[in-house]
Design an enzyme around this catalytic site. Structure first.
Site, short mmCIF file in Angstrom:
data_model
loop_
_atom_site.label_atom_id
_atom_site.label_comp_id
_atom_site.label_asym_id
_atom_site.label_seq_id
_atom_site.Cartn_x
_atom_site.Cartn_y
_atom_site.Cartn_z
N ASP A 90 -15.78 11.66 12.64
CA ASP A 90 -14.45 11.53 13.22
C ASP A 90 -14.56 10.83 14.57
O ASP A 90 -15.33 11.27 15.44
CB ASP A 90 -13.85 12.92 13.44
N ALA A 91 -13.77 9.78 14.78
CA ALA A 91 -13.92 8.96 15.99
C ALA A 91 -13.76 9.77 17.28
O ALA A 91 -14.57 9.67 18.20
CB ALA A 91 -12.91 7.82 15.96
N ASP B 113 -10.22 0.05 15.69
CA ASP B 113 -9.55 -0.53 14.52
C ASP B 113 -9.27 0.59 13.52
O ASP B 113 -9.89 0.67 12.47
CB ASP B 113 -10.48 -1.60 13.92
N HIS C 126 -9.06 -10.54 12.00
CA HIS C 126 -10.34 -10.12 12.58
C HIS C 126 -10.80 -11.01 13.73
O HIS C 126 -11.41 -10.53 14.67
CB HIS C 126 -11.39 -9.98 11.47
N GLN D 42 -9.80 9.55 1.45
CA GLN D 42 -8.75 8.60 1.11
C GLN D 42 -8.97 8.03 -0.27
O GLN D 42 -10.00 8.23 -0.89
CB GLN D 42 -8.72 7.46 2.14
N ASP E 266 -14.79 -1.74 6.71
CA ASP E 266 -14.94 -2.88 5.80
C ASP E 266 -15.93 -3.92 6.33
O ASP E 266 -16.29 -4.85 5.62
CB ASP E 266 -13.57 -3.53 5.52
N ASP F 215 -17.16 5.18 11.31
CA ASP F 215 -16.08 5.26 10.33
C ASP F 215 -16.21 6.60 9.61
O ASP F 215 -17.30 6.99 9.21
CB ASP F 215 -16.14 4.10 9.33
#
Lengths: 542, 501
Positions: free
Chosen positions: B342-343, B360, B264, B234, B288, B308
């Site tokens: 990868d989740a 999330d 959050h 990304q 993040d 992530d």
């Protein structure tokens, strides 16, 4: 543009014959830009298979082994037979296969990128008649459970993920296979009428409640609509007054894709079977089951429990009854020695044109029905791409991607079922059948053709929708099937030759192949293999 | 006649510097780090001008015609430069190559012009006079450009229109020159036709500039870019306006530092505070670390696994001083383990179970992301929940994407979990939705950790109440084989931002 590839002659002829010659010249140049792609022709083992044509003296068998059941051929029918034997707790059998991997038309390949199909790549959702395959799917966890009315619930990971299909037409990708783009009201009306007619065939039942078009065929109402076997699918369409070019292309595509035969040659009975046999499930609509390696996923799992009983790289060259035994003579391609398997029952799970060369009584006096079995050649290629090219204009990359009015059948994306977000390297499986050419001519071309010829032709076809494909492809391997599947021609599908072949199984020798159905389908092969194994078991008193 | 030429010199000089400033400003705007962008753009532009000046020696005949053609080409390239750069940034991965290619091309053309002019005028004026006039006017033009650009052009016209306006000026000079040098030009009529065509092309751009600008701005950022990175997955962009820092991933707003606490706190606490003993926590996405910051407020938490995909994200938020400040150094906590994978694939391989799972992930704006909102995925989440475990899923906006939100609720329900949808107001996002998933009936927390700025025990039940404009709508379950959510989402957000889909 690599100008040196356009010879002076090309340029001269091009300028004399205007566009035609020039286009041919440029076409060659752009395809030749694929210098980056490596690859080769990977199969099939036709050279070894052709040893059966005579002129080769197989060495005498040096040893004899015994097994209660010998299965000749490790394709879907052979593996289904092995599964049936194992389910009965029966272990004393052997599967002998010519190729280096089992699976037949459902075999698969694998590299560090992904597994990918070398043949059939999907299974339609089984209908009510397809009992044994449903049992297999349940064993493998593809079907999670059956509801009270016996309707299966699928693990959706094995269903083809959305988006499933797209078609490149008029310079854009549209979703679905029917060419909606630019269709007139008349086109759409004919398409709707065609679908409606297929639905009527699907829902038709005889007095005993049996449908006419079923998978396996054997479960259907015997003889229903057999008059449709006397005309071609194209004639059937015309006899209904359907002349839409788009409808004819759509049906033609289905016939080429499933049977390797054009609509003008395929029996209308077989053509309608393609649309009417599959039950429309309101929950799943027209979704199919698929895996990165196509139906290779299924055959690998069928072969796995029987791996100790499977031998690959084995050319069976003689099957003959010897007293109350069957002698199966095998040539080991690696060690170049022959040996004899003495069995009580033999299952010939190979196509009939092969059985005709193995089975001594048939070799000595070929039955007349054999000449009615004709086979369609196929080409399958796998392209390795470091990353998929841009989706192109229109809808994004789907699982099955088809180019309108191409000679070939398009490509499926092996990584489509991946659950990863990132679009990394991928493999595309490209299919082509040759409906409008004499199978013999295609086979001659297969035997003599160089890899470069096939590569250039494949890349030129794909570059219509993906201009940059020649530069992207890293590897392009080609599989050539001289006799991929039996052709469901006019008069053959419901004809006598096929019925004679079905009843040709004698004593301890059983035929088991989708050829017997006249339709090359996983489920048919599975059914014949299962049935032959059950018969062998019954004869063995099990 | 000399005075006409002198006016041309001023125009050429002004336009030349304007293009250079436009390229540098666009690059700073899009890539951040204005110091580097201005230095490299100016440097390569001047170097290209040098090349152009040198190349002028190869032009021997038809100098006037060459001069006119040069003007037309500069006008076209410079005029379209800003629009091209924005388009290149949005649509290609080769922004830098296009930037420097364009700067180089314009530089070469502009570098050709002054030597050509000097040679054209050589016969008419003394060299002493000529050099003094042309060069001083050249520098005067530069001054004009440097003052006009920040004070008038950018605020009034914007980059794209400024570029088109000066492109027109260049071509106009070329057109005018066909009369000034009519004795020297044989093909004057042809050149005039070309110049008129070029003016039409630029004029069209000028008229369409409004749409181009609006269209580019939706995709771009309103504020100053303070950091921009491209990872294989990304484009990570951080912008700042005053004390408001915003994170964009592939142009999608992820948080604003002004109100992210609302998002959050709402994402984390309704699940964690309701769990009697949340020892093992799993976060899917959330690179993040802002959700982590909230999770680490619970002493009961023994371990947090954060999965992530993008190592660049987790690296940035664990090393960059300012960003580390935002998540209060969450990644340095010994309890935190980061996995870059990868989740779906990662979760599929797990055998561990978790007390709380926080999902999330980016909104379902592609078919590959849509798989992470499928029934299959939620069934996998369910299978990794310990008895009594809870999961919370960020679920896009129930106001702007109402069917999408309720589709997620419905899908979680179809996976055998009890969905409890709730929503909060996050000013930079608008109304935002979450779904808490439980195995047994859920009771909102009776206490929260100290120091929360948004959530209160008394206010929590109200979050689970949906006013009529966000109330449940009939939707289908999102399955891998239908991906209805991706279609809902595209349709709904297309209505909110018509130009961005």
């Amino acid at each position: 543009m690599e100008v040196q590839d356009v010879s002076r002659r090309d340029l001269l002829i091009g300028s004399l014959t205007l566009a035609g010659g020039q286009l041919a010249g440029w076409g060659r140049t752009s395809a030749a830009a694929a210098d980056g792609a490596a690859g080769r022709i990977v199969g099939t083992s036709c050279r070894e298979g052709h040893l059966l044509l005579g002129g080769f003296a197989f060495p005498r068998a040096t040893r004899t082994e015994r097994a209660s059941v010998v299965i000749v051929g490790g394709g879907v029918a052979g593996l289904a037979a092995a599964r049936r034997l194992r389910r009965a707790g029966f272990r004393d059998f052997l599967v002998v296969e010519l190729e280096e991997t089992v699976g037949g038309n459902a075999r698969a390949g694998r590299t560090e990128v992904t597994a990918f199909p070398w043949g059939s790549h999907y299974l339609p959702l089984p209908g009510p008649e397809t009992r044994e395959v449903k049992r297999l799917l349940f064993e493998l966890g593809v079907i999670e459970r059956f509801d009270r009315r016996g309707r299966p619930t699928y693990d959706e990971r094995h269903l083809a993920h959305a988006p499933q299909e797209r078609l490149f037409i008029h310079g854009r990708w549209q979703s679905g296979i029917y060419p909606w783009t630019g269709a007139t009201a008349r086109d759409l009306a004919e398409y709707a009428a065609f679908r409606e007619a297929m639905t009527r065939f699907r829902d038709w039942r005889d007095a005993a409640g049996r449908r006419a078009f079923t998978i396996p065929r054997a479960a259907g109402a015997p003889g229903a609509f057999r008059e449709l076997d006397r005309i071609s699918m194209a004639e059937y369409l015309r006899s209904n007054g359907w002349t839409s070019r788009r409808l004819h292309w759509y049906v033609e595509y289905g016939m080429r894709d499933d049977y390797g035969v054009g609509a003008a040659e395929v029996s209308a009975w077989a053509g309608i079977h393609y649309y009417a046999a599959r039950l429309h499930d309101p929950e799943y609509e027209d979704v199919v089951l698929t895996w990165p390696e196509g139906n290779g996923w299924l055959v690998d799992r069928m072969a796995e429990p029987a791996r100790d009983q499977i031998r690959v790289g084995q050319l069976v060259y003689n099957v003959a009854q010897a007293g109350n035994r069957v002698a199966v003579e095998v040539f080991d391609l690696q060690s170049r020695v022959s040996y004899r398997l003495l069995a009580r029952e033999a299952i010939l799970a190979c196509p009939l044109f092969v059985a005709a060369r193995l089975y001594r009584p048939w070799r000595e006096k070929p039955p007349a029905f054999l000449s009615s079995f004709h086979y369609a050649p196929w080409l399958v290629a796998n392209l390795h791409l470091p990353a998929p090219p841009d989706d192109g204009p229109g809808v994004p990359l789907a699982w099955d991607n088809i180019i309108y009015e191409s000679e070939a059948l398009g490509y499926v994306v092996a990584t489509h079922q991946s659950l990863r977000i990132s679009r990394g390297p991928t493999v595309w499986t490209y299919y082509q059948s040759f409906p409008h050419r004499a199978p013999q001519a295609v086979r001659r071309e297969f035997l003599g053709g160089s890899w470069e010829t096939f590569r250039d032709r494949i890349l030129a076809d794909l570059s219509r929708a993906h201009p940059e494909i020649g530069r992207r492809a890293r590897r392009l391997d080609v599989m050539l099937y001289g006799h991929a599947m039996v052709r469901p021609e006019i008069g053959f599908v419901c004809g006598r030759a096929r019925e004679q072949a079905i009843s040709a199984s004698r004593g301890p020798v059983h035929l088991a192949h989708a050829d017997l159905s006249g339709l090359s389908l996983f489920e048919e092969a599975f059914e014949w293999g299962t049935r032959a194994a059950a018969q062998a078991l019954a004869r063995l008193g099990r | 006649m000399p005075s006409a030429v002198y006016v041309s010199v001023v125009v050429i000089a002004t336009a030349g510097l304007i293009y250079e400033l436009i390229a540098a400003a666009a690059a700073s705007y899009l890539l951040g780090d204005s110091l580097t962008q201005f230095s490299t753009v100016i440097g390569s532009y001047l170097f290209a001008m040098g090349i152009g000046s040198y190349l002028s020696r190869y032009l021997r005949r038809n100098l006037a015609a060459w001069f006119v053609q040069g003007q037309i080409l500069v006008g076209l390239a410079g005029g379209w430069s800003a629009a091209l750069l924005f388009l290149a940034f949005v649509h290609t991965q080769y922004f830098r190559a296009i930037l420097y290619g364009l700067v180089g091309a314009i530089g070469v053309l502009v570098g050709l012009e002054i030597p050509l002019l000097l040679r054209l005028l050589r016969q008419r004026l003394a060299l002493r006079e000529l050099v003094a006039h042309v060069l001083s006017l050249d520098y005067l033009g530069a001054l004009a450009a440097s003052i006009l650009f920040p004070l008038f052009l950018v605020p009034r016209l914007g980059l794209i229109r400024t570029a088109f306006a000066f492109g027109l000026a260049n071509v106009a000079v070329g057109l005018w020159s066909t009369w000034i040098f009519r004795q020297e030009i044989v093909v004057a009529r042809f050149l005039r036709a070309v110049a008129v065509a070029a003016m039409l092309i630029l004029g069209g751009g000028l008229i369409a500039a409004e749409q181009l600008t609006a269209w580019a701005e939706v995709r771009l950022y309103a504020d100053e870019v303070i950091l921009a990175r491209s990872s294989p997955y990304q484009r990570i962009v951080l912008t700042r306006a005053g004390d408001d820092v915003r994170l964009f991933l592939n142009g999608h707003l992820q948080f604003s530092s002004r109100d992210e606490y609302r998002y959050h706190e709402a994402l984390i606490h309704p699940a964690l505070a309701a769990h009697p003993d949340p020892r093992r926590v799993l976060v899917l996405g959330g690179g993040d670390g802002l959700g982590l910051r909230e999770i680490l407020k619970y002493p009961a938490v023994r371990s947090v696994t954060l999965v992530d995909l993008d190592p660049e994200m987790t690296r940035l938020f664990s090393t960059h001083a300012f960003l580390r400040g935002l998540n209060e150094g969450a990644f340095a906590d010994r309890r935190v383990r980061v996995v870059n994978d990868d989740a779906f694939v990662w979760l599929d391989r797990q055998t561990d179970v978790f007390d709380v799972v926080i999902v999330d992930l980016p909104d379902p704006h592609s078919f590959s992301l849509g798989k992470l909102y499928s029934r299959s995925f939620y069934r996998l989440v369910r299978s990794r929940l310990a008895p009594g475990g809870l999961a919370t899923v960020q679920a896009t906006s129930p106001l702007f994407a109402r069917r999408s939100f309720w589709c997620i609720v419905e899908t979680i329900g179809s996976a055998g979990l009890l969905p409890h949808p709730y929503h909060v107001h996050v000013p930079s996002f608008g109304a935002w939705g979450f779904v808490l998933a439980s195995q047994t009936p859920y009771q909102p927390p009776r206490r929260y950790p100290e120091g929360l700025r948004f959530l209160t025990v008394r206010g929590t039940p109200a979050l689970f109440d949906f006013p009529p404009d966000m109330a449940r709508v009939p939707v289908e379950v999102n399955r891998l084989d239908n991906q209805v959510l991706v279609q809902y989402y595209a349709e709904e957000w297309r209505r909110v931002f018509p130009s961005s889909y």
